[in-house]
Design a protein around this motif. Structure first.
Motif, PDB file in Angstrom:
ATOM      1  N   GLY A   1      15.635  10.009  16.073  1.00 42.10           N
ATOM      2  CA  GLY A   1      15.494  10.050  14.629  1.00 42.10           C
ATOM      3  C   GLY A   1      14.075  10.480  14.295  1.00 42.10           C
ATOM      4  N   ILE A   2      13.804  10.705  13.022  1.00 45.02           N
ATOM      5  CA  ILE A   2      12.500  11.196  12.575  1.00 45.02           C
ATOM      6  C   ILE A   2      11.981  10.310  11.449  1.00 45.02           C
ATOM      7  CG2 ILE A   2      11.200  13.140  11.629  1.00 45.02           C
ATOM      8  CD1 ILE A   2      12.389  13.737  14.390  1.00 45.02           C
ATOM      9  N   ILE A   3      10.768   9.802  11.602  1.00 44.23           N
ATOM     10  CA  ILE A   3      10.094   9.073  10.528  1.00 44.23           C
ATOM     11  C   ILE A   3       9.396  10.074   9.608  1.00 44.23           C
ATOM     12  CG2 ILE A   3       8.292   7.414   9.940  1.00 44.23           C
ATOM     13  CD1 ILE A   3       8.686   6.158  12.708  1.00 44.23           C
ATOM     14  N   LEU A   4       9.757  10.058   8.344  1.00 41.40           N
ATOM     15  CA  LEU A   4       9.014  10.826   7.333  1.00 41.40           C
ATOM     16  C   LEU A   4       7.817   9.963   6.951  1.00 41.40           C
ATOM     17  CD1 LEU A   4      11.968  12.208   5.169  1.00 41.40           C
ATOM     18  CD2 LEU A   4      11.004  13.103   7.318  1.00 41.40           C
ATOM     19  N   GLY A   5       6.774  10.035   7.805  1.00 39.37           N
ATOM     20  CA  GLY A   5       5.671   9.080   7.763  1.00 39.37           C
ATOM     21  C   GLY A   5       4.541   9.453   6.838  1.00 39.37           C
ATOM     22  N   CYS A   6       4.880  10.123   5.777  1.00 39.06           N
ATOM     23  CA  CYS A   6       3.972  10.328   4.649  1.00 39.06           C
ATOM     24  C   CYS A   6       4.841  10.181   3.414  1.00 39.06           C
ATOM     25  CB  CYS A   6       3.321  11.702   4.694  1.00 39.06           C
ATOM     26  SG  CYS A   6       2.383  12.093   3.205  1.00 39.06           S
ATOM     27  N   THR A   7       4.373   9.437   2.446  1.00 36.86           N
ATOM     28  CA  THR A   7       5.245   9.088   1.328  1.00 36.86           C
ATOM     29  C   THR A   7       5.586  10.285   0.436  1.00 36.86           C
ATOM     30  OG1 THR A   7       3.280   8.310   0.124  1.00 36.86           O
ATOM     31  CG2 THR A   7       4.608   6.656   1.276  1.00 36.86           C
ATOM     32  N   GLU A   8       4.933  11.436   0.672  1.00 42.39           N
ATOM     33  CA  GLU A   8       5.290  12.647  -0.091  1.00 42.39           C
ATOM     34  C   GLU A   8       6.346  13.513   0.598  1.00 42.39           C
ATOM     35  OE1 GLU A   8       1.805  11.127  -1.891  1.00 42.39           O
ATOM     36  OE2 GLU A   8       1.944  11.820   0.182  1.00 42.39           O
ATOM     37  N   ILE A   9       6.581  13.319   1.888  1.00 43.65           N
ATOM     38  CA  ILE A   9       7.456  14.240   2.616  1.00 43.65           C
ATOM     39  C   ILE A   9       8.876  14.226   2.053  1.00 43.65           C
ATOM     40  CG2 ILE A   9       8.493  14.780   4.857  1.00 43.65           C
ATOM     41  CD1 ILE A   9       5.924  13.853   6.189  1.00 43.65           C
TER      42      ILE A   9
ATOM     43  N   ILE B   1       0.875  -1.169   0.000  1.00 44.12           N
ATOM     44  CA  ILE B   1       0.000   0.000   0.000  1.00 44.12           C
ATOM     45  C   ILE B   1       0.913   1.219   0.000  1.00 44.12           C
ATOM     46  CG2 ILE B   1      -1.963   1.138   1.107  1.00 44.12           C
ATOM     47  CD1 ILE B   1      -2.311  -1.477   2.787  1.00 44.12           C
ATOM     48  N   ALA B   2       0.958   1.932  -1.100  1.00 44.28           N
ATOM     49  CA  ALA B   2       1.968   2.982  -1.295  1.00 44.28           C
ATOM     50  C   ALA B   2       1.550   4.298  -0.646  1.00 44.28           C
ATOM     51  CB  ALA B   2       2.236   3.171  -2.784  1.00 44.28           C
ATOM     52  N   THR B   3       1.276   4.214   0.645  1.00 40.86           N
ATOM     53  CA  THR B   3       0.897   5.364   1.456  1.00 40.86           C
ATOM     54  C   THR B   3       0.923   4.929   2.905  1.00 40.86           C
ATOM     55  OG1 THR B   3      -0.993   6.748   2.129  1.00 40.86           O
ATOM     56  CG2 THR B   3      -1.494   4.737   0.947  1.00 40.86           C
ATOM     57  N   ASN B   4       1.312   5.830   3.795  1.00 38.53           N
ATOM     58  CA  ASN B   4       1.282   5.510   5.224  1.00 38.53           C
ATOM     59  C   ASN B   4      -0.144   5.535   5.772  1.00 38.53           C
ATOM     60  OD1 ASN B   4       4.259   5.585   6.598  1.00 38.53           O
ATOM     61  ND2 ASN B   4       4.193   6.924   4.808  1.00 38.53           N
ATOM     62  N   THR B   5      -0.890   6.593   5.440  1.00 39.14           N
ATOM     63  CA  THR B   5      -2.200   6.810   6.051  1.00 39.14           C
ATOM     64  C   THR B   5      -3.143   5.631   5.864  1.00 39.14           C
ATOM     65  OG1 THR B   5      -2.041   9.218   5.825  1.00 39.14           O
ATOM     66  CG2 THR B   5      -4.252   8.283   6.040  1.00 39.14           C
ATOM     67  N   MET B   6      -3.167   5.049   4.665  1.00 34.78           N
ATOM     68  CA  MET B   6      -4.156   4.012   4.410  1.00 34.78           C
ATOM     69  C   MET B   6      -3.791   2.665   5.031  1.00 34.78           C
ATOM     70  SD  MET B   6      -6.564   5.641   3.329  1.00 34.78           S
ATOM     71  CE  MET B   6      -7.534   4.155   3.423  1.00 34.78           C
ATOM     72  N   HIS B   7      -2.658   2.615   5.734  1.00 36.34           N
ATOM     73  CA  HIS B   7      -2.394   1.423   6.550  1.00 36.34           C
ATOM     74  C   HIS B   7      -3.342   1.358   7.744  1.00 36.34           C
ATOM     75  CE1 HIS B   7       1.151   0.915   4.057  1.00 36.34           C
ATOM     76  NE2 HIS B   7       1.285  -0.295   4.585  1.00 36.34           N
ATOM     77  N   LYS B   8      -4.116   2.397   7.942  1.00 36.75           N
ATOM     78  CA  LYS B   8      -5.179   2.340   8.958  1.00 36.75           C
ATOM     79  C   LYS B   8      -6.134   1.184   8.679  1.00 36.75           C
ATOM     80  CE  LYS B   8      -8.981   4.993  10.990  1.00 36.75           C
ATOM     81  NZ  LYS B   8      -8.648   4.719  12.409  1.00 36.75           N
ATOM     82  N   VAL B   9      -6.317   0.847   7.399  1.00 32.40           N
ATOM     83  CA  VAL B   9      -7.258  -0.230   7.053  1.00 32.40           C
ATOM     84  C   VAL B   9      -6.525  -1.490   6.598  1.00 32.40           C
ATOM     85  CG1 VAL B   9      -9.073   1.436   6.476  1.00 32.40           C
ATOM     86  CG2 VAL B   9      -7.564   0.599   4.666  1.00 32.40           C
ATOM     87  N   ALA B  10      -5.223  -1.565   6.844  1.00 36.14           N
ATOM     88  CA  ALA B  10      -4.437  -2.709   6.361  1.00 36.14           C
ATOM     89  C   ALA B  10      -4.906  -4.026   6.965  1.00 36.14           C
ATOM     90  CB  ALA B  10      -2.955  -2.491   6.664  1.00 36.14           C
ATOM     91  N   ASP B  11      -5.263  -4.020   8.247  1.00 35.68           N
ATOM     92  CA  ASP B  11      -5.686  -5.270   8.885  1.00 35.68           C
ATOM     93  C   ASP B  11      -6.986  -5.795   8.271  1.00 35.68           C
ATOM     94  OD1 ASP B  11      -3.482  -5.206  10.515  1.00 35.68           O
ATOM     95  OD2 ASP B  11      -4.537  -4.397  12.262  1.00 35.68           O
TER      96      ASP B  11
END
Length: 230
Positions: free
Chosen positions: A192-200, A81-91
């Protein structure tokens, strides 16, 4: 080589980075003219974004489950899933397919542990920063403490992502704002810092700072390559 199924378009700006990074990763391992075997289901982001901001997560789970099922029927061996946010529904998605979803937070956790990091700052959409699906997974499954920016900074990050980066716009003022936020998280204890959006990654990169940055797009792409070649 296993086939990678990518659910992209959220936004397409970062999906093209996934495509390039995965193919480069396979070629780095195999050489010659080798490239990845990929299947892609790229969604129209406008209705996805509307459902996100209306908090209609069950409808989003259905949409992305349909995309994952289509990729599985087409022969994919895994789903990215090529986005962080939509892992909300990954399960929920995983319950609807028989092939594995390579979870972006798990891939990031592996890299954090390799660097000995147990406290990390998280940048992303408001959904990713504020809701439990991402932070709690890192904390409960991997033992990593997650720090997030304060409310005004979370609003700034969210708006830059949706109003600028998803359109491919990169502005100096936004870059400076993100760097200030990164520095403040580091001062608060983030190793450290996670760039937790694939656009950042379009806006900031490791060359901008000595603070360790973890770009989820490239980490996730690398995990997909490792799966494909395993």
């Amino acid at each position: 080589m296993k086939k990678i199924g990518i659910i992209g378009g959220m936004s397409w700006q970062s999906t093209q980075t996934y495509y390039k990074a995965i193919n480069e990763g396979v070629n780095d391992h195999l050489g010659g003219l080798h490239s990845a075997e990929l299947l892609m289901y790229s969604v129209d982001f406008a209705p996805i974004e509307q459902l996100q901001h209306n908090h209609q997560w069950p409808q989003l789970a259905n949409k992305l489950s349909h995309a994952a099922q289509s990729l599985e029927r087409a022969g994919a061996d895994c789903i990215v899933i090529a986005t962080n946010t939509m892992h909300k529904v990954a399960d929920v998605m995983q319950e609807n397919i028989s092939i594995p979803i390579i979870h972006i937070a798990d891939a990031v956790a592996v890299k954090l542990k390799q660097k000995g990091i147990d406290t990390v700052g998280l940048l992303g959409t408001a959904f990713t920063m504020e809701q439990d699906f991402y932070r709690q997974r890192l904390q409960d499954k991997h033992g990593i403490k997650v720090l997030i920016p304060d409310a005004p900074h979370r609003t700034c990050i969210h708006e830059v992502i949706y109003k600028e980066l998803c359109h491919g716009h990169v502005y100096p003022d936004s870059h400076l704002a993100f760097m200030r936020i990164i520095n403040e998280l580091h001062f608060s204890g983030a190793q450290g810092i996670i760039l937790g959006c694939t656009e950042i990654g379009l806006l900031v990169s490791q060359s901008d700072t000595d603070i360790a940055l973890f770009d989820t797009t490239f980490i996730h792409a690398q995990a997909a390559v490792e799966f494909a070649l395993s």
